[in-house]
Scaffold this active site. Structure first.
Site, PDB file in Angstrom:
ATOM      1  N   HIS A 120     -62.116  13.963 -49.240  1.00 55.61           N
ATOM      2  CA  HIS A 120     -62.650  15.103 -48.505  1.00 55.61           C
ATOM      3  C   HIS A 120     -62.890  14.805 -47.031  1.00 55.61           C
ATOM      4  O   HIS A 120     -63.017  15.735 -46.222  1.00 55.61           O
ATOM      5  CB  HIS A 120     -63.949  15.570 -49.147  1.00 55.61           C
ATOM      6  CG  HIS A 120     -64.053  17.052 -49.290  1.00 55.61           C
ATOM      7  ND1 HIS A 120     -63.451  17.941 -48.420  1.00 55.61           N
ATOM      8  CD2 HIS A 120     -64.702  17.824 -50.198  1.00 55.61           C
ATOM      9  CE1 HIS A 120     -63.717  19.176 -48.782  1.00 55.61           C
ATOM     10  NE2 HIS A 120     -64.472  19.135 -49.862  1.00 55.61           N
ATOM     11  N   ASP A 171     -44.380  25.492 -54.080  1.00 58.28           N
ATOM     12  CA  ASP A 171     -43.122  25.566 -54.825  1.00 58.28           C
ATOM     13  C   ASP A 171     -42.323  24.293 -54.582  1.00 58.28           C
ATOM     14  O   ASP A 171     -41.975  23.966 -53.449  1.00 58.28           O
ATOM     15  CB  ASP A 171     -42.339  26.794 -54.357  1.00 58.28           C
ATOM     16  CG  ASP A 171     -41.048  26.998 -55.134  1.00 58.28           C
ATOM     17  OD1 ASP A 171     -40.746  26.208 -56.048  1.00 58.28           O
ATOM     18  OD2 ASP A 171     -40.328  27.966 -54.809  1.00 58.28           O
TER      19      ASP A 171
END
Length: 450
Positions: A146, A385
């Site tokens: 993070h 994708d």
């Protein structure tokens, strides 16, 4: 579900014909500094036919060239050292099938832990595991630090990996500068209180300053947190929003209405004394800054948190609109002026002089009376994708265990306008919570499936 890891390797950025000189240092911004110092975990599932591992590795190496932070290391300063050290990639298989029961299988308790790297004892900032199922479906498990990025910036990198694997140009264009965008103004204009909100004294106990909240009496460290996935249909959400907005001055967002709904249900399920304080923590993205705007391709963190606060009695005794309006008002307050005020304060020298530390301390998170809600409703999942289409399943993960009351809200990948919520609660609270979901006087149409 038995997972077999066949290989694991370190991957370095692939700059093609070019050669970047390693050793650059990117200082962490004031927003990076107050973000959680921990790994975040995500799991995505894709239908066949996914590209072979060699193609995934090549695409990841090219994406790392565009985002060298993920192959770097956290250094002194503090900063990210662009040393081209490596990310970590593992190739795995399982004999399990992902059919109509995919959601149940992938969401099942500890089973999901084997689908992503733990991150324990490692220096890598990015670790990925590609697990292929017997049906040829692919699950990608991400472990991402993070301190490098917030959720939207992590998403940009994951989408870039897909683009690189498909051989298309990476978009948006990456912006790596973490300092000039967030420069302190002269003279500084600190118009809001940031002590006890984003930053606290070093010796302040968890729950001090109002950010983590008081602990519920009787809760022990060994109590089990259980997890439920809820699916709210588009029709139910529309009914909820209509119910809240009826007769009011304006309509409210899906996130605001769901946040108030969860806050109310969990407060009731916990059986809090009506005079006890309760808060809901909501991440607010700094893209609302205007001078200058944060570019779409920004690679770091730019998030602060709103903490709407009331007593436990108020959300239960008043109409749901009370909680929704409280949330809406607190989130709206965190505008460009608030973010700029935080930049000026965090850069003023007070942090060092007063030895202030972030309130977002992963080692101290225990929400007690409070609720934490993270939303990824705005994430455009179809853009992830790898050549086999968009993921058909997504879930945020937890390691080593979820935190009581820390909720994720996600747009359903079914594409029907429904919303999934991942709700972890203490086991003794969960049964009451499920009853509250149906008994509180909100919409008469209740299509939420538990």
């Amino acid at each position: 579900m038995e997972i077999t890891v066949h290989s694991s390797k370190s991957l370095k950025p692939d700059y093609g014909d070019g050669c970047r000189v390693a050793g650059d240092v990117i200082p962490l911004s004031v927003f990076d500094m107050v973000n959680y110092d921990k790994y975040i975990f995500y799991v995505y599932a894709f239908h066949p036919s996914a590209p072979p591992s060699v193609a995934l590795e090549a695409g990841l190496a090219r994406a790392l060239a565009a985002y060298p932070e993920w192959a770097g290391r956290v250094g002194d300063g503090p900063a990210i050292v662009l040393c081209d050290a490596s990310a970590w990639f593992a190739d795995a298989t399982t004999d399990s099938e992902l059919g109509s029961g995919a959601t149940a299988l992938l969401a099942a308790g500890s089973k999901v832990l084997s689908l992503y790297p733990s991150g324990d004892g490692t220096e890598e900032l990015l670790l990925v595991q590609a697990t292929r199922f017997r049906c040829c479906s692919l699950v990608l498990g991400f472990t991402m630090h993070h301190k490098v990025a917030d959720g939207p910036a992590m998403w940009n990198f994951m989408a870039a990996w897909g683009q690189a694997t498909r051989g298309v140009a990476i978009n948006p264009v990456q912006v790596h500068d973490r300092t000039s965008l967030f420069a302190r103004r002269g003279p500084p204009q600190i118009r809001f209180e940031h002590r006890g909100v984003e930053l606290k004294p070093l010796d302040e106990k968890p729950g001090g300053g109002g950010t983590q909240g008081a602990q519920v009496a009787g809760i022990g460290d060994d109590e089990v947190v259980v997890h439920k996935t809820l699916d709210f249909s588009r029709e139910w959400i529309m009914e909820l929003k209509s119910h809240v907005s009826e007769g009011g001055p304006r309509s409210y967002s899906t996130l605001q209405c769901l946040a108030a709904y969860f806050w109310r249900c969990i407060t009731k399920a916990r059986g809090l004394d009506g005079r006890q304080a309760t808060m809901i923590r909501i991440a607010v993205n700094g893209t609302r800054m205007r001078h200058p705007r944060v570019p779409k391709g920004y690679t770091g963190s730019v998030v602060l948190w709103a903490w709407p606060t009331t007593t436990a009695r108020q959300p239960l005794d008043r109409p749901l609109r009370y909680a929704v309006e409280l949330i809406s008002r607190e989130v709206a307050r965190m505008d460009d002026a608030y973010f700029r005020s935080f930049i000026d304060f965090a850069s003023s020298g007070a942090v060092e002089e007063e030895m202030l530390v972030p309130t977002a301390d992963a080692a101290e998170v225990r929400l007690g009376n409070n609720v934490d809600l993270d939303s990824v409703l705005a994430i455009p999942f179809p853009k992830l994708d790898f050549g086999c289409g968009a993921p058909f399943f997504f879930r945020p993960c937890y390691s080593p265990a979820p935190v009581d009351g820390a909720i994720y809200v996600v747009k359903s990948l079914a594409g029907d306008g429904s919303v999934d919520a991942y709700v972890p609660l203490l086991s003794r609270t969960m049964e009451s919570f499920k009853k509250c979901c149906y008994s509180l006087p909100v919409p008469p149409l209740v299509a939420a499936r538990l």
